[in-house]
Enzyme design. Structure first.
Site, PDB file in Angstrom:
ATOM      1  CE  LYS A 128      -4.486   1.038   0.478  1.00  0.00           C
ATOM      2  NZ  LYS A 128      -5.657   0.319  -0.046  1.00  0.00           N
TER       3      LYS A 128
ATOM      4  N   GLY B 242     -25.293   2.740   2.735  1.00  0.00           N
ATOM      5  CA  GLY B 242     -24.365   3.424   1.835  1.00  0.00           C
ATOM      6  C   GLY B 242     -24.645   3.023   0.403  1.00  0.00           C
ATOM      7  CB  VAL B 243     -26.907   3.755  -2.177  1.00  0.00           C
ATOM      8  CG1 VAL B 243     -27.648   2.533  -1.677  1.00  0.00           C
ATOM      9  CG2 VAL B 243     -27.539   5.026  -1.636  1.00  0.00           C
ATOM     10  N   GLY B 244     -23.228   4.451  -2.431  1.00  0.00           N
ATOM     11  CA  GLY B 244     -22.243   5.112  -3.301  1.00  0.00           C
ATOM     12  C   GLY B 244     -21.931   4.171  -4.454  1.00  0.00           C
ATOM     13  CE  LYS B 245     -16.049   5.112  -6.181  1.00  0.00           C
ATOM     14  NZ  LYS B 245     -16.145   6.186  -5.174  1.00  0.00           N
ATOM     15  CB  VAL B 246     -19.491  -0.610  -3.362  1.00  0.00           C
ATOM     16  CG1 VAL B 246     -19.825  -2.055  -3.017  1.00  0.00           C
ATOM     17  CG2 VAL B 246     -18.027  -0.475  -3.745  1.00  0.00           C
ATOM     18  N   GLY B 247     -22.412   0.399  -3.209  1.00  0.00           N
ATOM     19  CA  GLY B 247     -23.761   0.132  -2.698  1.00  0.00           C
ATOM     20  C   GLY B 247     -24.830   0.182  -3.781  1.00  0.00           C
TER      21      GLY B 247
HETATM   22  N1  LIG Z   1     -14.896   0.943  -4.730  1.00  0.00           N
HETATM   23  C1  LIG Z   1     -14.344  -0.258  -4.596  1.00  0.00           C
HETATM   24  O1  LIG Z   1     -14.017  -0.943  -5.561  1.00  0.00           O
HETATM   25  C2  LIG Z   1     -14.157  -0.852  -3.221  1.00  0.00           C
HETATM   26  C3  LIG Z   1     -13.450  -2.057  -3.105  1.00  0.00           C
HETATM   27  C4  LIG Z   1     -13.326  -2.647  -1.843  1.00  0.00           C
HETATM   28  C5  LIG Z   1     -13.862  -2.000  -0.745  1.00  0.00           C
HETATM   29  N2  LIG Z   1     -14.517  -0.813  -0.889  1.00  0.00           N
HETATM   30  C6  LIG Z   1     -15.088  -0.179   0.305  1.00  0.00           C
HETATM   31  O2  LIG Z   1     -16.508  -0.075   0.144  1.00  0.00           O
HETATM   32  C7  LIG Z   1     -16.974   1.081   0.833  1.00  0.00           C
HETATM   33  C8  LIG Z   1     -17.742   1.962  -0.125  1.00  0.00           C
HETATM   34  O3  LIG Z   1     -16.892   2.327  -1.196  1.00  0.00           O
HETATM   35  P1  LIG Z   1     -17.440   3.201  -2.424  1.00  0.00           P
HETATM   36  O4  LIG Z   1     -16.383   3.110  -3.456  1.00  0.00           O
HETATM   37  O5  LIG Z   1     -18.835   2.809  -2.719  1.00  0.00           O
HETATM   38  O6  LIG Z   1     -17.415   4.646  -1.748  1.00  0.00           O
HETATM   39  P2  LIG Z   1     -18.353   5.902  -2.094  1.00  0.00           P
HETATM   40  O7  LIG Z   1     -17.678   7.063  -1.481  1.00  0.00           O
HETATM   41  O8  LIG Z   1     -18.686   5.921  -3.551  1.00  0.00           O
HETATM   42  O9  LIG Z   1     -19.730   5.594  -1.309  1.00  0.00           O
HETATM   43  C9  LIG Z   1     -19.851   5.621   0.073  1.00  0.00           C
HETATM   44  C10 LIG Z   1     -21.293   6.021   0.373  1.00  0.00           C
HETATM   45  O10 LIG Z   1     -21.512   5.862   1.786  1.00  0.00           O
HETATM   46  C11 LIG Z   1     -22.313   6.941   2.204  1.00  0.00           C
HETATM   47  N3  LIG Z   1     -22.229   7.084   3.663  1.00  0.00           N
HETATM   48  C12 LIG Z   1     -21.320   7.778   4.391  1.00  0.00           C
HETATM   49  N4  LIG Z   1     -21.599   7.649   5.707  1.00  0.00           N
HETATM   50  C13 LIG Z   1     -22.703   6.870   5.804  1.00  0.00           C
HETATM   51  C14 LIG Z   1     -23.466   6.369   6.886  1.00  0.00           C
HETATM   52  N5  LIG Z   1     -23.152   6.656   8.151  1.00  0.00           N
HETATM   53  N6  LIG Z   1     -24.539   5.592   6.625  1.00  0.00           N
HETATM   54  C15 LIG Z   1     -24.885   5.283   5.365  1.00  0.00           C
HETATM   55  N7  LIG Z   1     -24.173   5.717   4.287  1.00  0.00           N
HETATM   56  C16 LIG Z   1     -23.097   6.503   4.507  1.00  0.00           C
HETATM   57  C17 LIG Z   1     -21.823   8.130   1.410  1.00  0.00           C
HETATM   58  O11 LIG Z   1     -22.767   9.186   1.392  1.00  0.00           O
HETATM   59  C18 LIG Z   1     -21.608   7.489   0.046  1.00  0.00           C
HETATM   60  O12 LIG Z   1     -22.784   7.565  -0.747  1.00  0.00           O
HETATM   61  C19 LIG Z   1     -15.734   1.744   1.444  1.00  0.00           C
HETATM   62  O13 LIG Z   1     -15.572   1.243   2.758  1.00  0.00           O
HETATM   63  C20 LIG Z   1     -14.601   1.222   0.567  1.00  0.00           C
HETATM   64  O14 LIG Z   1     -13.359   1.215   1.246  1.00  0.00           O
HETATM   65  C21 LIG Z   1     -14.692  -0.224  -2.098  1.00  0.00           C
END
Ligand SMILES: NC(=O)c1ccc[n+]([C@@H]2O[C@H](COP(=O)([O-])OP(=O)(O)OC[C@H]3O[C@@H](n4cnc5c(N)ncnc54)[C@H](O)[C@@H]3O)[C@@H](O)[C@H]2O)c1
Length: 370
Positions: A92, A192-197
């Site tokens: 990392k 959490g409905v960001g990129k992964v959710g």
């Molecule tokens: N993107 C990847 O490929 C990947 C891979 C492995 C792990 N992850 C992990 O998955 C998680 C999400 O990643 P992402 O890329 O979707 O991030 P992201 O920033 O796109 O989405 C995160 C979402 O969580 C929401 N959020 C923040 N606090 C919150 C809460 N208290 N309750 C509910 N929602 C909340 C944010 O508003 C946002 O919409 C992170 O922990 C990341 O480390 C991501």
């Protein structure tokens, strides 16, 4: 925050000097005065291959905080790769500074030159504070870069296979808990409905689950509800955890499982995409005491790593997806080991990772002529 990896890292020396007993192979401080780059690259293990792990760009309060983070995160990457069956070690990097203020082409390219100087022992990718476009820039100075944009021939947004892999882990968890690898009619809460959710919600709707979501970002929730009218929104994450759901999928921040959040849960299974979900060791004990099946985060969310790892040999989405589908079998193996040894799944995953690293590293005792 406690690490998911169950064995604690030794404390850092009080003066911030690298703790020799942490087990890392190599830690490199990188500095370039003209671009303002200050970075630390940590290689935990190359027992299975080059150490792959993302670059976190973050305004750490000081170097000690940055060092602690990079040591912890690089070790977690080694375990994630090992359990996912990849021929990769764990590493990392952290760049110290606020990416919104100090990220420049020159700084990223200076960083790329330090990555290149490691000769392939470390391969970088995106993480918090860095994007695919940044990796395209780093790649102008180094061949040891993954997670580049699709236009540049890279694997693109890794959340695609992260979400897909989480579904595979959920199916294996469902089989273990409910006797059938099927999510039809199950009530699933996605925090959490960001990129992964949001991608996960799509898969779950397709699988016939009934989905509840929570996210403080109203626009993200609205976008999901507009696309999937059958999904419902909880008032907030507390309401989501307290709801009558069968499965809780944390997809937001790390550290979401502590004594208070675990006490709120109604779900029988926890399986989500967020990293570092367990905030404390007591949270893990409480999950076991309450007979809630916890799928270790780095087992469930390995799809993104699998996606970017595929780029090393020339990215092929179909191949990466087939590999991410194996997260089903990996989850089964972890649950099988937990049952056989009478240990929590998170400890079982750690043991499987350690076993693979030591068994494969031992093969080097077989001499090969050039
Ligand atoms: N993107 C990847 O490929 C990947 C891979 C492995 C792990 N992850 C992990 O998955 C998680 C999400 O990643 P992402 O890329 O979707 O991030 P992201 O920033 O796109 O989405 C995160 C979402 O969580 C929401 N959020 C923040 N606090 C919150 C809460 N208290 N309750 C509910 N929602 C909340 C944010 O508003 C946002 O919409 C992170 O922990 C990341 O480390 C991501």
């Amino acid at each position: 925050m406690a690490d998911v990896i169950t064995a604690p890292l030794p404390e850092l020396d009080p003066d911030g000097v690298f703790a020799r007993r942490s087990g890392h192979e190599q830690v490199v401080y990188c500095q370039d005065e003209s671009s303002g780059l200050r970075a630390i690259i940590a290689v935990y293990s190359t027992a299975l291959g080059p150490a792959l792990g993302g670059t976190r760009f973050y305004p750490y309060r000081d170097e000690t905080a940055a060092l602690g983070d990079v040591l912890r995160l690089s070790r977690a990457m080694a375990y994630k790769s090992a359990v996912a069956g990849l021929d990769l070690g764990g590493g990392k990097a952290v760049i110290i500074g606020d990416p919104a203020r100090v990220k420049t082409e020159a700084l990223l390219r200076a960083y790329g030159r330090f990555v290149q100087a490691l000769g392939g022992r470390y391969v970088t990718a995106c993480d918090i504070g860095t994007t695919e476009r940044d990796m395209d820039v780093v790649a102008r100075e180094s061949q040891y870069v993954t997670g580049r944009s699709r236009e540049a021939g890279g694997a693109g947004d890794s959340s695609e296979l992260t979400a897909y892999g989480v579904v595979q882990a959920m199916l294996a968890a469902a089989e273990h808990a409910w006797g059938e690898a099927d999510l039809t009619g199950r009530r699933i809460g996605v925090e959490g409905v960001g990129k992964v959710g949001r991608r996960l919600v799509g898969h779950l709707v397709e699988a016939g689950a009934s989905v509840l979501v929570a996210d403080p970002d109203r626009a993200s929730v609205s976008a999901v509800l507009a696309r999937y009218p059958q999904v419902t929104a909880a008032a907030d994450e507390h309401a989501l955890r307290r709801a009558e759901i069968d499965l809780y999928a944390p997809c937001a921040l790390g550290g979401c499982l502590d004594e208070s959040t675990v006490s709120e849960l109604h779900a029988e299974i926890v399986c989500g995409g967020a990293n570092n979900q367990l905030a404390t060791e007591r949270a893990q004990k409480l999950l076991s005491d309450r007979r809630i099946l916890y799928i270790p985060d780095y087992v469930a969310n390995a799809g993104g790593l699998i996606q970017v790892a595929d780029e090393i040999g020339g990215f092929a989405f179909g191949r990466a997806k087939a590999r991410a589908a194996r997260i089903f079998d990996t989850t089964r193996a972890v649950l099988g080991r937990a049952g056989a040894d009478g240990i929590p799944p998170a400890v079982a995953a750690d043991r499987l990772a350690q076993q693979r690293m030591s068994e494969i590293a031992a093969l080097r005792s077989i001499h090969l002529t050039a």
